[in-house]
Design a protein around this motif. Structure first.
Motif, PDB file in Angstrom:
ATOM      1  N   GLY A  96      -5.726  -3.513  -5.458  1.00 58.03           N
ATOM      2  CA  GLY A  96      -6.384  -4.810  -5.325  1.00 58.03           C
ATOM      3  C   GLY A  96      -5.813  -5.811  -6.311  1.00 58.03           C
ATOM      4  O   GLY A  96      -5.485  -6.939  -5.934  1.00 58.03           O
ATOM      5  N   ARG A  97      -5.631  -5.388  -7.535  1.00 53.09           N
ATOM      6  CA  ARG A  97      -5.092  -6.262  -8.563  1.00 53.09           C
ATOM      7  C   ARG A  97      -3.718  -6.788  -8.145  1.00 53.09           C
ATOM      8  O   ARG A  97      -3.401  -7.962  -8.258  1.00 53.09           O
ATOM      9  N   TYR A  98      -2.914  -5.860  -7.616  1.00 50.73           N
ATOM     10  CA  TYR A  98      -1.558  -6.215  -7.220  1.00 50.73           C
ATOM     11  C   TYR A  98      -1.577  -7.235  -6.083  1.00 50.73           C
ATOM     12  O   TYR A  98      -0.885  -8.255  -6.125  1.00 50.73           O
ATOM     13  N   LEU A  99      -2.411  -6.956  -5.076  1.00 49.64           N
ATOM     14  CA  LEU A  99      -2.443  -7.835  -3.900  1.00 49.64           C
ATOM     15  C   LEU A  99      -2.957  -9.216  -4.260  1.00 49.64           C
ATOM     16  O   LEU A  99      -2.478 -10.227  -3.733  1.00 49.64           O
ATOM     17  N   VAL A 100      -3.951  -9.280  -5.160  1.00 48.67           N
ATOM     18  CA  VAL A 100      -4.503 -10.573  -5.557  1.00 48.67           C
ATOM     19  C   VAL A 100      -3.440 -11.404  -6.280  1.00 48.67           C
ATOM     20  O   VAL A 100      -3.353 -12.620  -6.116  1.00 48.67           O
ATOM     21  N   GLY A 101      -2.600 -10.721  -7.023  1.00 45.17           N
ATOM     22  CA  GLY A 101      -1.570 -11.448  -7.757  1.00 45.17           C
ATOM     23  C   GLY A 101      -0.476 -12.020  -6.866  1.00 45.17           C
ATOM     24  O   GLY A 101       0.172 -13.006  -7.213  1.00 45.17           O
ATOM     25  N   LEU A 102      -0.251 -11.387  -5.703  1.00 51.73           N
ATOM     26  CA  LEU A 102       0.883 -11.760  -4.853  1.00 51.73           C
ATOM     27  C   LEU A 102       0.931 -13.242  -4.479  1.00 51.73           C
ATOM     28  O   LEU A 102       1.978 -13.867  -4.622  1.00 51.73           O
ATOM     29  N   LEU A 111      -2.887   2.271 -15.502  1.00 52.23           N
ATOM     30  CA  LEU A 111      -2.540   3.355 -14.577  1.00 52.23           C
ATOM     31  C   LEU A 111      -3.673   4.351 -14.388  1.00 52.23           C
ATOM     32  O   LEU A 111      -3.642   5.158 -13.468  1.00 52.23           O
ATOM     33  N   ASP A 112      -4.678   4.297 -15.264  1.00 53.28           N
ATOM     34  CA  ASP A 112      -5.785   5.229 -15.103  1.00 53.28           C
ATOM     35  C   ASP A 112      -6.921   4.641 -14.278  1.00 53.28           C
ATOM     36  O   ASP A 112      -7.899   5.320 -13.989  1.00 53.28           O
ATOM     37  N   ASP A 113      -6.782   3.360 -13.921  1.00 52.52           N
ATOM     38  CA  ASP A 113      -7.818   2.759 -13.078  1.00 52.52           C
ATOM     39  C   ASP A 113      -7.810   3.409 -11.698  1.00 52.52           C
ATOM     40  O   ASP A 113      -6.824   4.019 -11.300  1.00 52.52           O
ATOM     41  N   PRO A 114      -8.927   3.269 -10.964  1.00 50.19           N
ATOM     42  CA  PRO A 114      -8.928   3.821  -9.592  1.00 50.19           C
ATOM     43  C   PRO A 114      -7.805   3.182  -8.762  1.00 50.19           C
ATOM     44  O   PRO A 114      -7.412   2.035  -9.001  1.00 50.19           O
ATOM     45  N   PHE A 115      -7.337   3.952  -7.786  1.00 50.80           N
ATOM     46  CA  PHE A 115      -6.233   3.524  -6.926  1.00 50.80           C
ATOM     47  C   PHE A 115      -6.507   2.162  -6.294  1.00 50.80           C
ATOM     48  O   PHE A 115      -5.679   1.247  -6.318  1.00 50.80           O
ATOM     49  N   ALA A 116      -7.733   2.023  -5.743  1.00 52.07           N
ATOM     50  CA  ALA A 116      -8.077   0.778  -5.045  1.00 52.07           C
ATOM     51  C   ALA A 116      -8.028  -0.406  -5.992  1.00 52.07           C
ATOM     52  O   ALA A 116      -7.565  -1.492  -5.627  1.00 52.07           O
ATOM     53  N   THR A 122       0.831  -1.200   0.000  1.00 50.76           N
ATOM     54  CA  THR A 122       0.000   0.000   0.000  1.00 50.76           C
ATOM     55  C   THR A 122       0.867   1.253   0.000  1.00 50.76           C
ATOM     56  O   THR A 122       0.610   2.200  -0.763  1.00 50.76           O
ATOM     57  N   SER A 123       1.922   1.258   0.826  1.00 52.05           N
ATOM     58  CA  SER A 123       2.735   2.483   0.862  1.00 52.05           C
ATOM     59  C   SER A 123       3.446   2.709  -0.465  1.00 52.05           C
ATOM     60  O   SER A 123       3.559   3.853  -0.903  1.00 52.05           O
ATOM     61  N   VAL A 124       3.922   1.628  -1.102  1.00 51.10           N
ATOM     62  CA  VAL A 124       4.572   1.817  -2.394  1.00 51.10           C
ATOM     63  C   VAL A 124       3.576   2.393  -3.404  1.00 51.10           C
ATOM     64  O   VAL A 124       3.899   3.292  -4.190  1.00 51.10           O
ATOM     65  N   PHE A 125       2.337   1.906  -3.330  1.00 49.94           N
ATOM     66  CA  PHE A 125       1.334   2.423  -4.266  1.00 49.94           C
ATOM     67  C   PHE A 125       0.993   3.873  -3.993  1.00 49.94           C
ATOM     68  O   PHE A 125       0.793   4.656  -4.920  1.00 49.94           O
ATOM     69  N   VAL A 126       0.910   4.230  -2.744  1.00 50.25           N
ATOM     70  CA  VAL A 126       0.637   5.628  -2.410  1.00 50.25           C
ATOM     71  C   VAL A 126       1.767   6.506  -2.939  1.00 50.25           C
ATOM     72  O   VAL A 126       1.548   7.554  -3.547  1.00 50.25           O
ATOM     73  N   LEU A 127       3.025   6.040  -2.736  1.00 56.37           N
ATOM     74  CA  LEU A 127       4.168   6.802  -3.230  1.00 56.37           C
ATOM     75  C   LEU A 127       4.084   6.971  -4.748  1.00 56.37           C
ATOM     76  O   LEU A 127       4.386   8.038  -5.276  1.00 56.37           O
ATOM     77  N   GLN A 128       3.659   5.901  -5.398  1.00 61.75           N
ATOM     78  CA  GLN A 128       3.546   5.956  -6.855  1.00 61.75           C
ATOM     79  C   GLN A 128       2.569   7.059  -7.267  1.00 61.75           C
ATOM     80  O   GLN A 128       2.817   7.798  -8.211  1.00 61.75           O
TER      81      GLN A 128
END
Lengths: 681, 361
Positions: free
Chosen positions: B96-102, B87-92, B51-57
């Motif tokens: 979410g996509r990233y976390l599901v892939g982990l 990159l234009d999708d909503p932040f969440a 989450t923090s990396v995404f916020v930084l992004q």
């Protein structure tokens, strides 16, 4: 021990200079430590011999040098002190011999038992390996454990120290000490950390081992009662010198040095007179940094004259084998010993009529409703209190520890009640609940008035914040109550005066005071705003006999002058006896018996109370060793929790449905006992 | 003394299954509980870090699409690329996509290398792991030497202590540069860049050159790899070794004054035997805790020192990813370090439990 047994023991033990050469000989020993730029003269010329198979008691208050003497004989003096004289064991001077030679003497001829078996055993090594280090083999370890009375020894070898009870741990220490049949065992306060019933067992063991193995013991202790139980000869130490040495019975009963006499008189026993103040020794032990030129005891001695302060007195033989280092005439000392104590109001305050009405309200859990609640104003009323803790740390599982299992207790206005019990009895938990430091899980605790409760702790040093002055500490409660500064200073000075401290103490800090002074500060802090009830948690157990006596006197005086009730927790029945009107005896979270101080100490009725009373070490008392040790509050036995140790237990005592209630006997008003098999005479 | 054989209180119930308890300590319930707890902790840390990396992004002014296409790209191409990367999708939705892939090992595609981040990490991690592991072992050895030499008053210990203290007061990169200047440039004793000078290194199975070299019987590779490890590993381990050593020395000296050490001496044991058999095991707990803490700091040291020694590890990878806003790569490295930290501290806890039986019973 009875008179006859004493004589027998002395007769079987070789006299000090008789059969065989002494196993240890201390000759004019001086030990001086260097601390913070000052010379601390811990031992200032001590000579002593220990004969083969002899039990010698080394008795003294803290700072007398008795432990240093023991460590000198072991060759384990830390902190590189300057030494002179000799401390010879088995022909080797343990002060000057090389490290390897001293090691060999320790391995082959010496054993050691220290005060706290929990810290003295390696916590991360199985006791088996620790014993084998001394014993050489597994088989020998099993044999030793059997000899010191550890049940199921083969299994115990695989235990870690924390998995054993306190008494078993000390037996393990003793097994290691007697491994290889040493000629001398140094036992430094071996029973001080143990419960009183366990202490009696361990003392019995020491005596038995001497008889069986024939090894001598040097028993270092501050407790004259402990010494009286087992030792053949006693040496009394004061400020680095031996004041008196001789046969135990002779020294303890017919002391020939004013210090020994005063020590014996200030010690508490179950026969101590409750109606007169205790005889506290005036003054305090001289600083080992600035020793007296003459007799070290002179400043506190009522018999001291000008000739006492010039040179140290030489030992004089006052009776066969009995030496005392005092220049006064023996007759004068004997007269002092027989003298009537001075005039002061009784220590216990009023052993008043206040005691009777409260007694009727105590009952076990779910007391019958016709136990009419007395309207008498109470200082505190505890009803059916429960308290359970979760224990277990790290990655283990938490288990419930039942500290209080339904306790009811009422303390009347101005009354003093002592709560007595061994470790795990819940006595300190009860006190913390009354103090409001913790909340009960069940039941109610009502304080009589808004004046509330104030607590005095056991470790007075640790409970004084080190960077605040005594004045700030004592005045804290006034400050939070918004009392202006000038008024605050005045009342702090008054409170200090009341506890017998000079006003200058207000500017000092906790670390600059002595143990006795700190305990007085604790009392001043608790009473600067007089509470309804003063709560004392073992305030004397860390103090030397003479200081303990003065603190007990002070509690009694404060109680009278400030009209407080007192709830006094102690493990020591003889202390309870003199501070309290009534005594409640606790075992595993319950009160098993409550009654007046005399009823409990002179006519105990509950089998546990009887065992406790019998275990109090004293002169001329041979304790029947009570079996077993207190069970764990993690796993209290069903039915009456005392039944596994009870000599009168019947099968119905272990019935899980049994709930022994406190009940009075017909015709008695003040005493309640929770036992279904009472022998009522 | 009949009473001596009478009731024995609580010990009878608790002391008996000591062996069983010891077994359980290593294999059974408490260990499983610890591991379960740590697994949950790791999951929480991963989510928090991601989450923090995404916020930084989000906060970053850099546009990954622009960075990928280069400065000359047209606005429409950038927009198309943004669309393609989501990159234009909503932040969440992105998070979410990233976390599901982990859980499937999907760390996304690197914008820079255009390969899965997982594949990239697989290529770079062994070099870093070899360096970090060497540095930890070195830090422990130096720390223990530091403490024991002081405790037993070995001659010459104070010289080493002085060197270590002086070294520890300098940052790792300065040590690295200094070491290169002295031992490579001036003295020519040790190499100063890369993992090895040998070109035909055996290609597996662990990716650790020393280990693979040993397995393949290529001792020339082993010795060359070790030579290359010395300077960077030393530069990283100086600071942690002093921290570990000081903690260990303090606990050694307090344990040496303990009651049980006095008991051991009273038995007639030598000082060395008292230290080895009794004191050491009781003293390692605090030093282990400190080691766990220092490992976290060492990760940061590794990333910097890799730059100085041209070490082809994740430090290099990260350094190349940051200027081009390669957030999937940065996130992957961050998560890897976070998990590494949890693993190390779990190992520390287990070791402490093994050292002190009181922790687990």
């Amino acid at each position: 021990m009875s008179q006859d047994d004493t004589t027998a023991a002395v007769a079987t033990a070789p006299p000090p200079t008789g059969a065989g050469a002494p196993v240890a000989r201390v000759e004019d020993l001086h030990v001086t430590f260097r601390r913070a730029g000052a010379d601390i003269q811990a031992i200032r010329g001590v000579s002593l011999e220990v004969g083969p198979g002899e039990i010698v008691g080394l008795v003294g208050e803290s700072g007398s040098g008795k432990s240093v003497l023991g460590l000198s004989l072991l060759g384990l003096l830390g902190g590189s002190p300057r030494t002179s004289g000799r401390a010879v064991v088995h022909g080797t001077d343990m002060l000057t011999a090389g490290a390897a030679e001293r090691r060999d003497v320790r391995r082959l001829h010496l054993g050691a038992v220290f005060q706290d078996p929990m810290t003295s055993l390696n916590p991360t090594m199985r006791v088996g390996r620790q014993i084998v280090e001394a014993a050489g083999s597994q088989d020998e370890a099993v044999r030793l454990l059997t000899a010191v009375g550890v049940p199921d020894p083969a299994r115990r070898l695989r235990a870690y120290p924390h998995e054993l009870s306190g008494g078993l741990r000390q037996r393990v220490m003793i097994a290691m000490a007697v491994a290889g049949t040493p000629s001398l065992v140094i036992a430094d306060e071996p029973t001080t950390a143990l419960d009183v019933t366990v202490q009696a067992q361990v003392l019995g063991l020491v005596k038995r081992l001497r008889d069986e193995i024939g090894c001598a013991f040097l028993l270092v202790t501050h407790d004259l009662g402990v010494a009286a139980q087992v030792v053949d000869r006693v040496a009394v130490m004061y400020a680095g010198r031996i004041t008196e040495v001789g046969p135990a019975d002779e020294v303890l009963r017919h002391g020939a040095h004013p210090y020994g006499v005063a020590l014996m008189r200030s010690r508490l026993s179950l026969r101590t007179d409750r109606d007169t103040p205790l005889l506290a020794l005036p003054g305090s032990v001289p600083s080992p940094a600035r020793p007296e030129p003459g007799c070290a005891f002179a400043p506190r001695c009522t018999l001291a004259g000008p000739d006492c302060t010039t040179t140290p007195p030489a030992p004089v033989e006052v009776a066969p084998g009995h030496l005392a280092a005092c220049v006064r005439d023996l007759a004068e000392i004997r007269a002092f010993a027989d003298a009537v104590p001075g005039e002061e109001p009784p220590a216990t305050g009023r052993p008043s009529a206040a005691t009777a009405p409260a007694a009727a309200t105590e009952a076990g859990p779910g007391a019958a409703p016709d136990d009419a609640p007395v309207e008498e104003p109470a200082a505190v009323r505890v009803q059916n209190a429960y308290r359970t803790y979760g224990v277990g740390s790290g990655i283990g599982r938490r288990r419930p520890l039942q500290a209080l299992r339904g306790v009811s207790l009422t303390v009347a206005r101005g009354e003093a009640v002592a709560v007595v019990g061994e470790s795990g009895s819940g006595k300190s938990t009860l006190l913390r609940l009354v103090a409001g430091l913790e909340r009960a899980d069940g039941g109610t605790i009502e304080l009589g008035s808004a004046a509330g409760a104030q607590m005095v702790f056991q470790d007075s040093g640790a409970s004084l914040t080190p960077w605040l002055t005594i004045g700030e500490l004592v005045g804290e409660r006034l400050r939070s109550a918004g009392v202006p500064r000038a008024e605050r200073d005045r009342r702090v000075a008054e409170a200090l005066e009341l506890v017998g401290l000079p006003a200058e103490v207000a500017k000092a800090r906790g670390t600059q005071l002595s143990g006795g002074q700190r305990q007085r500060v604790g009392l001043a802090r608790a009473t600067v705003v007089p509470p309804e009830i003063l709560l004392c948690d073992e305030p004397t157990s860390a103090l030397d006999v003479s200081l303990a006596a003065s603190v007990i006197n002070l509690v009694g005086r404060l109680r009278r002058e400030l009209d407080m009730a007192v709830l006094f927790v102690t493990h020591d029945l003889s202390v309870a006896r003199v501070v309290a009107d009534r005594i409640a005896v606790m075992y595993l979270g319950r009160i098993v018996e409550i009654g007046t101080a005399d009823e409990i100490t002179h006519r105990p009725r509950h089998p546990y109370t009887q065992a406790l009373v019998a275990a109090v070490p004293d002169l001329g008392v041979e304790p029947p060793p009570p079996s077993g040790e207190p069970a764990s509050p993690l796993d209290p036995p069903p039915g009456c929790a005392f039944h596994p140790r009870c000599p009168r237990a019947t099968p119905s005592c272990s019935d899980p449905a049994l709930d022994p209630r406190l009940a009075a006997q017909p015709g008695e008003r003040t005493r309640l006992t929770a036992c279904i098999n009472l022998e009522v005479s | 003394m009949s009473a001596l054989t009478g009731g024995v209180g609580p010990a009878a119930a608790t002391a008996g299954p000591a062996a069983a308890a010891a077994l359980r300590r290593v294999t059974g319930v408490p260990l499983a509980r610890l591991l379960a707890k740590r697994l949950v902790a790791a999951a929480v840390i991963v989510v928090a870090l991601a989450t923090s990396v995404f916020v930084l992004q989000r906060l970053s002014p850099l546009d990954p699409a622009k960075a990928m296409l280069g400065p000359g790209a047209s606005a429409s191409a950038v927009a198309q690329q943004r669309e393609k990367l989501g990159l234009d999708d909503p932040f969440a939705a992105q998070l979410g996509r990233y976390l599901v892939g982990l859980p499937q090992g999907d760390l996304g595609m690197s914008y820079r290398t255009r390969r899965p981040v997982m594949t990239d990490l697989g290529a770079f991690v062994p070099a870093t792991a070899e360096l970090a592991f060497t540095a930890i072992v070195l830090a422990l050895l130096l720390g223990i030497f530091f403490a024991v030499s002081t405790s037993l008053r070995w001659p010459g210990a104070s010289v080493l202590r002085g060197v270590l203290m002086a070294g520890a007061s300098a940052p790792a990169f300065l040590l690295g540069i200094g070491a290169i200047l002295v031992f490579y440039k001036q003295l020519g004793w040790l190499p100063a860049s890369g993992r090895t000078g040998i070109t035909d290194v055996p290609g597996g199975p662990s990716g650790l050159l020393v280990l693979d070299g040993l397995l393949a019987g290529r001792f020339d590779v082993v010795s060359d790899a070790l030579k290359h490890l010395v300077l960077p590993a030393l530069a990283i381990s100086f600071g942690p070794s002093v921290a570990i050593g000081r903690v260990l020395r303090t606990s050694l000296s307090s344990e040496e004054r303990s009651d049980y050490a006095r008991t051991a001496r009273a038995k007639g044991l030598t000082d060395g035997a008292v230290l080895r058999r009794h004191v050491l095991r009781n003293a390692v707990g605090p030093a282990l805790s400190m080691t766990g803490l220092q490992v976290g700091l060492m990760f940061a040291g590794v990333l910097v020192v890799e730059q100085i020694f041209a070490w082809p590890g994740i430090g290099q990878y990260t350094a190349q990813s940051i200027p081009v806003a390669d957030f999937p790569a940065i996130a992957g490295v961050t998560l890897l370090l976070g998990i590494g930290y949890v693993v190390i501290n779990t190992v520390v806890d287990i070791l402490q439990g093994l050292a002190d039986p009181r922790i687990t019973t």
